[in-house]
Design a protein around this motif. Structure first.
Motif, PDB file in Angstrom:
ATOM      1  N   ASN A 529       0.834  -1.198   0.000  1.00 49.62           N
ATOM      2  CA  ASN A 529       0.000   0.000   0.000  1.00 49.62           C
ATOM      3  C   ASN A 529       0.866   1.245   0.000  1.00 49.62           C
ATOM      4  O   ASN A 529       1.783   1.387   0.810  1.00 49.62           O
ATOM      5  CB  ASN A 529      -0.918   0.004   1.224  1.00 49.62           C
ATOM      6  CG  ASN A 529      -2.001  -1.066   1.133  1.00 49.62           C
ATOM      7  OD1 ASN A 529      -2.607  -1.244   0.084  1.00 49.62           O
ATOM      8  ND2 ASN A 529      -2.229  -1.784   2.225  1.00 49.62           N
ATOM      9  N   ILE A 530       0.590   2.130  -0.930  1.00 46.25           N
ATOM     10  CA  ILE A 530       1.314   3.397  -1.044  1.00 46.25           C
ATOM     11  C   ILE A 530       0.321   4.515  -0.738  1.00 46.25           C
ATOM     12  O   ILE A 530      -0.768   4.542  -1.315  1.00 46.25           O
ATOM     13  CB  ILE A 530       1.909   3.560  -2.456  1.00 46.25           C
ATOM     14  CG1 ILE A 530       2.893   2.417  -2.737  1.00 46.25           C
ATOM     15  CG2 ILE A 530       2.598   4.905  -2.611  1.00 46.25           C
ATOM     16  CD1 ILE A 530       3.436   2.399  -4.159  1.00 46.25           C
ATOM     17  N   PRO A 531       0.652   5.443   0.163  1.00 45.59           N
ATOM     18  CA  PRO A 531      -0.282   6.520   0.530  1.00 45.59           C
ATOM     19  C   PRO A 531      -0.798   7.266  -0.706  1.00 45.59           C
ATOM     20  O   PRO A 531      -0.015   7.656  -1.574  1.00 45.59           O
ATOM     21  CB  PRO A 531       0.559   7.437   1.426  1.00 45.59           C
ATOM     22  CG  PRO A 531       1.616   6.548   1.984  1.00 45.59           C
ATOM     23  CD  PRO A 531       1.921   5.553   0.913  1.00 45.59           C
ATOM     24  N   VAL A 532      -2.117   7.439  -0.763  1.00 48.21           N
ATOM     25  CA  VAL A 532      -2.727   8.045  -1.944  1.00 48.21           C
ATOM     26  C   VAL A 532      -2.349   9.519  -2.111  1.00 48.21           C
ATOM     27  O   VAL A 532      -2.483  10.076  -3.211  1.00 48.21           O
ATOM     28  CB  VAL A 532      -4.265   7.909  -1.894  1.00 48.21           C
ATOM     29  CG1 VAL A 532      -4.678   6.462  -1.998  1.00 48.21           C
ATOM     30  CG2 VAL A 532      -4.830   8.557  -0.628  1.00 48.21           C
ATOM     31  N   ASP A 533      -1.882  10.160  -1.047  1.00 49.60           N
ATOM     32  CA  ASP A 533      -1.508  11.575  -1.144  1.00 49.60           C
ATOM     33  C   ASP A 533      -0.014  11.764  -1.424  1.00 49.60           C
ATOM     34  O   ASP A 533       0.499  12.879  -1.377  1.00 49.60           O
ATOM     35  CB  ASP A 533      -1.897  12.329   0.132  1.00 49.60           C
ATOM     36  CG  ASP A 533      -1.234  11.740   1.381  1.00 49.60           C
ATOM     37  OD1 ASP A 533      -0.651  10.639   1.283  1.00 49.60           O
ATOM     38  OD2 ASP A 533      -1.308  12.388   2.446  1.00 49.60           O
ATOM     39  N   SER A 534       0.696  10.669  -1.735  1.00 50.01           N
ATOM     40  CA  SER A 534       2.143  10.752  -1.977  1.00 50.01           C
ATOM     41  C   SER A 534       2.431  10.990  -3.455  1.00 50.01           C
ATOM     42  O   SER A 534       1.619  10.684  -4.329  1.00 50.01           O
ATOM     43  CB  SER A 534       2.823   9.457  -1.526  1.00 50.01           C
ATOM     44  OG  SER A 534       2.395   8.365  -2.329  1.00 50.01           O
ATOM     45  N   SER A 535       3.607  11.521  -3.742  1.00 46.72           N
ATOM     46  CA  SER A 535       4.040  11.726  -5.124  1.00 46.72           C
ATOM     47  C   SER A 535       4.216  10.395  -5.834  1.00 46.72           C
ATOM     48  O   SER A 535       3.962  10.275  -7.033  1.00 46.72           O
ATOM     49  CB  SER A 535       5.350  12.521  -5.150  1.00 46.72           C
ATOM     50  OG  SER A 535       5.186  13.802  -4.595  1.00 46.72           O
ATOM     51  N   ALA A 536       4.650   9.366  -5.080  1.00 50.31           N
ATOM     52  CA  ALA A 536       4.848   8.038  -5.667  1.00 50.31           C
ATOM     53  C   ALA A 536       3.529   7.464  -6.181  1.00 50.31           C
ATOM     54  O   ALA A 536       3.465   6.885  -7.267  1.00 50.31           O
ATOM     55  CB  ALA A 536       5.471   7.101  -4.638  1.00 50.31           C
ATOM     56  N   PHE A 537       2.468   7.625  -5.382  1.00 48.89           N
ATOM     57  CA  PHE A 537       1.156   7.110  -5.801  1.00 48.89           C
ATOM     58  C   PHE A 537       0.646   7.869  -7.023  1.00 48.89           C
ATOM     59  O   PHE A 537       0.076   7.270  -7.940  1.00 48.89           O
ATOM     60  CB  PHE A 537       0.159   7.243  -4.644  1.00 48.89           C
ATOM     61  CG  PHE A 537      -1.162   6.577  -4.928  1.00 48.89           C
ATOM     62  CD1 PHE A 537      -1.348   5.224  -4.652  1.00 48.89           C
ATOM     63  CD2 PHE A 537      -2.223   7.294  -5.465  1.00 48.89           C
ATOM     64  CE1 PHE A 537      -2.560   4.604  -4.922  1.00 48.89           C
ATOM     65  CE2 PHE A 537      -3.438   6.680  -5.743  1.00 48.89           C
ATOM     66  CZ  PHE A 537      -3.608   5.332  -5.465  1.00 48.89           C
ATOM     67  N   ARG A 538       0.877   9.170  -7.041  1.00 51.72           N
ATOM     68  CA  ARG A 538       0.458   9.976  -8.193  1.00 51.72           C
ATOM     69  C   ARG A 538       1.174   9.520  -9.456  1.00 51.72           C
ATOM     70  O   ARG A 538       0.560   9.399 -10.524  1.00 51.72           O
ATOM     71  CB  ARG A 538       0.770  11.438  -7.895  1.00 51.72           C
ATOM     72  CG  ARG A 538       0.379  12.411  -8.986  1.00 51.72           C
ATOM     73  CD  ARG A 538       0.663  13.830  -8.534  1.00 51.72           C
ATOM     74  NE  ARG A 538       0.943  14.708  -9.662  1.00 51.72           N
ATOM     75  CZ  ARG A 538       1.528  15.887  -9.568  1.00 51.72           C
ATOM     76  NH1 ARG A 538       1.912  16.325  -8.371  1.00 51.72           N
ATOM     77  NH2 ARG A 538       1.748  16.628 -10.618  1.00 51.72           N
ATOM     78  N   LEU A 539       2.474   9.241  -9.351  1.00 52.74           N
ATOM     79  CA  LEU A 539       3.243   8.762 -10.501  1.00 52.74           C
ATOM     80  C   LEU A 539       2.770   7.384 -10.935  1.00 52.74           C
ATOM     81  O   LEU A 539       2.605   7.112 -12.137  1.00 52.74           O
ATOM     82  CB  LEU A 539       4.736   8.733 -10.156  1.00 52.74           C
ATOM     83  CG  LEU A 539       5.662   8.154 -11.230  1.00 52.74           C
ATOM     84  CD1 LEU A 539       5.556   8.952 -12.532  1.00 52.74           C
ATOM     85  CD2 LEU A 539       7.114   8.123 -10.741  1.00 52.74           C
ATOM     86  N   LEU A 540       2.530   6.499  -9.961  1.00 56.98           N
ATOM     87  CA  LEU A 540       2.076   5.138 -10.274  1.00 56.98           C
ATOM     88  C   LEU A 540       0.734   5.181 -11.019  1.00 56.98           C
ATOM     89  O   LEU A 540       0.521   4.457 -11.999  1.00 56.98           O
ATOM     90  CB  LEU A 540       1.939   4.345  -8.977  1.00 56.98           C
ATOM     91  CG  LEU A 540       1.912   2.815  -9.111  1.00 56.98           C
ATOM     92  CD1 LEU A 540       3.259   2.300  -9.576  1.00 56.98           C
ATOM     93  CD2 LEU A 540       1.533   2.178  -7.772  1.00 56.98           C
ATOM     94  N   THR A 541      -0.169   6.040 -10.568  1.00 50.51           N
ATOM     95  CA  THR A 541      -1.471   6.185 -11.218  1.00 50.51           C
ATOM     96  C   THR A 541      -1.313   6.697 -12.648  1.00 50.51           C
ATOM     97  O   THR A 541      -1.971   6.213 -13.586  1.00 50.51           O
ATOM     98  CB  THR A 541      -2.351   7.164 -10.412  1.00 50.51           C
ATOM     99  OG1 THR A 541      -2.519   6.655  -9.091  1.00 50.51           O
ATOM    100  CG2 THR A 541      -3.710   7.335 -11.076  1.00 50.51           C
ATOM    101  N   GLN A 542      -0.440   7.678 -12.826  1.00 51.75           N
ATOM    102  CA  GLN A 542      -0.206   8.246 -14.161  1.00 51.75           C
ATOM    103  C   GLN A 542       0.337   7.179 -15.109  1.00 51.75           C
ATOM    104  O   GLN A 542      -0.098   7.080 -16.262  1.00 51.75           O
ATOM    105  CB  GLN A 542       0.776   9.413 -14.062  1.00 51.75           C
ATOM    106  CG  GLN A 542       0.985  10.145 -15.375  1.00 51.75           C
ATOM    107  CD  GLN A 542       1.998  11.270 -15.269  1.00 51.75           C
ATOM    108  OE1 GLN A 542       2.505  11.576 -14.182  1.00 51.75           O
ATOM    109  NE2 GLN A 542       2.324  11.899 -16.383  1.00 51.75           N
TER     110      GLN A 542
END
Length: 623
Positions: A529-542
């Motif tokens: 689980n990666i925090p949804v408010d993290s830059s890593a999660f944003r990159l993974l989603t993109q």
């Protein structure tokens, strides 16, 4: 070995272009000279007067070559073309090599048309622009259609006059129906002369003419026509009010100014046509911190006007440029009439320069702010991803894979690449699944990964043997991280292939929730689980959204093509060659369905009999 001092002695006293290369024979700088002997020697004399940039370049020169030309003008043209082709690291380079859209009015035809083009030709048509976006062009054309009721069909006049009934536009009063002969050729051409006057910024003269026509129609008691002309006048006035008059000269000008930042400059160009601002564009140039403003302006002018289709009568510059007279001659030859380069010190043109420079500074500040935010995001996203996935190093190059099919039909795979957390479109790859029958995502994923890394190993061997250059290889560069759209099973499938090929690269899945949104990363054994408010999660989603978009777009394209091919296969006498020609000509099955027999016979390889076969097939089917 290349003996620089010996080669300097052999330089001719002729105009030409010189090409500097490093020890690996890469071109690092291209320049032109009025006298090659004098210009090239200057680089290798005392360096105390050289800028830091030139000193750095000279330190990397291992050899040079030159091309002799008949004139300095020829050298200038050749220099521009070679810089555009090779993009040397020490030359100022425009990243935005844009071909602007223009409005083309085909006054060279009996019944003129309005089309969008990005290329200006000497064909007798009239061209208006440049516009900075296709959207702006389409909005302008839509307004013209609304005001002048011109045709939008592709019928050829006068050949097709009276052959078919008028289209819907005629009945809703959006077309004058020249296809029915409702308007004669001269009246139709006069309407297009009015359109040209409108596009040329001469709205006042056009309004005066239409006002006279309105009064004449009213005097004849043709009140319906008078009301129609009145509406046209009101629409033209509304458009004219939106256009800002910023030059009293009423001539065609480009006004060019720039603002310099820490290591980049922003050049702004205002396009003024008939004294009115019709558009503007900006360009970001990197690596300008050690450059004189004159060098920046000179390089921009040469590269920009080497690519653009239209050269205005006057180019107003913020700074003096090197060899202005020879550049003027070059631009004059391209335009076909005299071009003036001016650098105003006072008056209206100087105020224009100040306005453009102010806009350039504002754009540069916005760019630098965005650049800082992007750098912060890249660093935080890659660092967080490294920590959450327990990677040994930052994943500067990430490759992601996805499979798309419909019930196993037209199954495809996509590979997208992110470098420094940004998509690298030139590195994207698409695969047709060859060895898997039916909807089997695991085996499909194994196939595309096997093909990708098998190709990488082959290219590696070719590079080592000298049979392939590294820059020409498509699969040689390996990723720091592999992501696959899916969970534990997908990860296991990919690792099986990597182990077989003896490739050690970390692999993780991208798991979606019930609403098909990114939820977590996955290994063979567990979910992370990666925090949804993290830059890593944003990159993974993109990354997950992008790889899915590429896969499904490719799948839909192949599926649509197969459906169209299947439809055409049912027509007697239409083989594979004719099917291909029909699709190339009409682009879609709907346009083939609506085509007349005459239009079908215009397709290469189609005779009247085959055209009738296609026409009868679709029209019988519709009945």
């Amino acid at each position: 070995m290349f003996d620089i001092q010996e080669q300097l002695k052999k330089l001719p006293d002729s105009p030409g272009v010189y090409i500097m290369k490093d020890k690996d024979k890469n071109i690092i700088y291209i320049g032109k000279a009025k006298i090659l002997k004098n210009r090239v020697r200057q680089y290798f004399q005392s360096s105390k007067h050289h800028s830091p940039k030139v000193q750095s370049m000279v330190a990397n020169i291992a050899e040079f070559e030159y091309i002799v030309t008949d004139s300095e003008l020829e050298a200038l043209v050749l220099e521009c073309n070679l810089i555009k082709k090779h993009k040397p690291r020490y030359n100022i380079l425009l990243k935005d090599d844009k071909h602007y859209p223009y409005i083309k009015v085909t006054m060279n035809e009996e019944y003129p048309r309005i089309v969008i083009t990005r290329k200006i030709e000497k064909d007798g048509a009239k061209y208006f622009g440049p516009y900075t976006s296709t959207t702006a062009v389409r909005e302008t054309i839509d307004l013209i259609k609304k005001v002048f009721w011109i045709r939008t069909c592709k019928k050829e006049f006068p050949r097709d006059i009276g052959k078919e009934r008028p289209c819907l536009n005629y009945y809703i009063k959006q077309c004058l129906a020249p296809c029915q002969g409702n308007i004669n050729k001269e009246s139709y051409r006069q309407m297009f002369r009015d359109i040209c006057a409108f596009l040329d910024g001469k709205q006042d003269a056009l309004i005066d003419k239409l006002t006279r026509d309105m009064h004449e129609a009213a005097e004849r008691m043709d009140f319906e026509k008078a009301a129609s002309i009145r509406d046209k006048i009101n629409n033209i006035k509304q458009i004219a009010e939106k256009q800002k008059i910023i030059s009293s000269t009423l001539s065609d000008q480009d006004v060019v100014a720039f603002a310099a930042g820490e290591d980049e400059a922003c050049v702004q160009v205002f396009f003024i046509r008939g004294g009115k601002l019709i558009g503007r564009e900006h360009f970001i140039i990197d690596g300008t911190s050690q450059m004189e403003s004159q060098e920046v302006m000179t390089s921009f002018v040469k590269q920009f006007y080497n690519s653009t289709s239209y050269i205005p009568k006057e180019i107003v510059l913020q700074e003096d440029i090197d060899e202005a007279s020879i550049i003027e001659s070059w631009l004059t030859s391209r335009r076909g009439s005299k071009v003036y380069i001016t650098v105003p010190r006072k008056g209206e043109k100087q105020k224009l320069i100040q306005m453009v420079a102010k806009n350039a500074l504002e754009t540069l500040q916005q760019f630098e702010g965005k650049l800082r935010k992007d750098k912060q995001f890249v660093q935080s996203a890659l660092t967080e991803l490294k920590n959450y996935l327990s990677l040994e190093k930052l994943p500067y190059r990430i490759e992601a894979y996805d499979i798309s099919n419909t019930g196993g039909i037209e199954s495809v795979g996509s590979m997208v690449v992110f470098k420094n957390a940004k998509p690298s479109n030139s590195d994207y790859r698409k695969f047709k699944i060859k060895s898997v029958i039916g909807p089997n995502d695991y085996d499909s994923m194994k196939e595309i990964l096997y093909r990708r890394f098998k190709r990488a190993n082959k290219e590696s061997d070719l590079i080592k043997s000298g049979e392939l250059n590294e820059e020409d290889a498509k699969f040689y560069q390996l990723p720091d991280l592999i992501l696959v759209d899916g969970g534990k099973g997908h990860v296991s499938s990919v690792k099986e292939i990597l182990n077989e090929l003896r490739i050690n690269i970390p692999v993780f899945g991208m798991v979606k929730d019930d609403r098909h949104r990114t939820r977590a990363a996955a290994t063979e054994d567990l979910e992370i689980n990666i925090p949804v408010d993290s830059s890593a999660f944003r990159l993974l989603t993109q990354i997950q959204d992008e790889v899915h978009r590429v896969a499904i777009t490719y799948h839909r394209k192949l599926r649509s093509k197969k459906i169209i091919q299947s439809e055409l296969e049912a027509i007697d006498g239409i083989g594979s060659v004719r099917r291909k020609k029909l699709l190339q000509h009409f682009k879609s099955i709907d346009k083939i369905r609506m085509a007349t027999i005459d239009e079908l016979t215009q397709v290469e390889g189609m005779d009247k009999r085959s055209a009738e076969s296609v026409y009868n097939y679709f029209h019988a089917k519709n009945k």
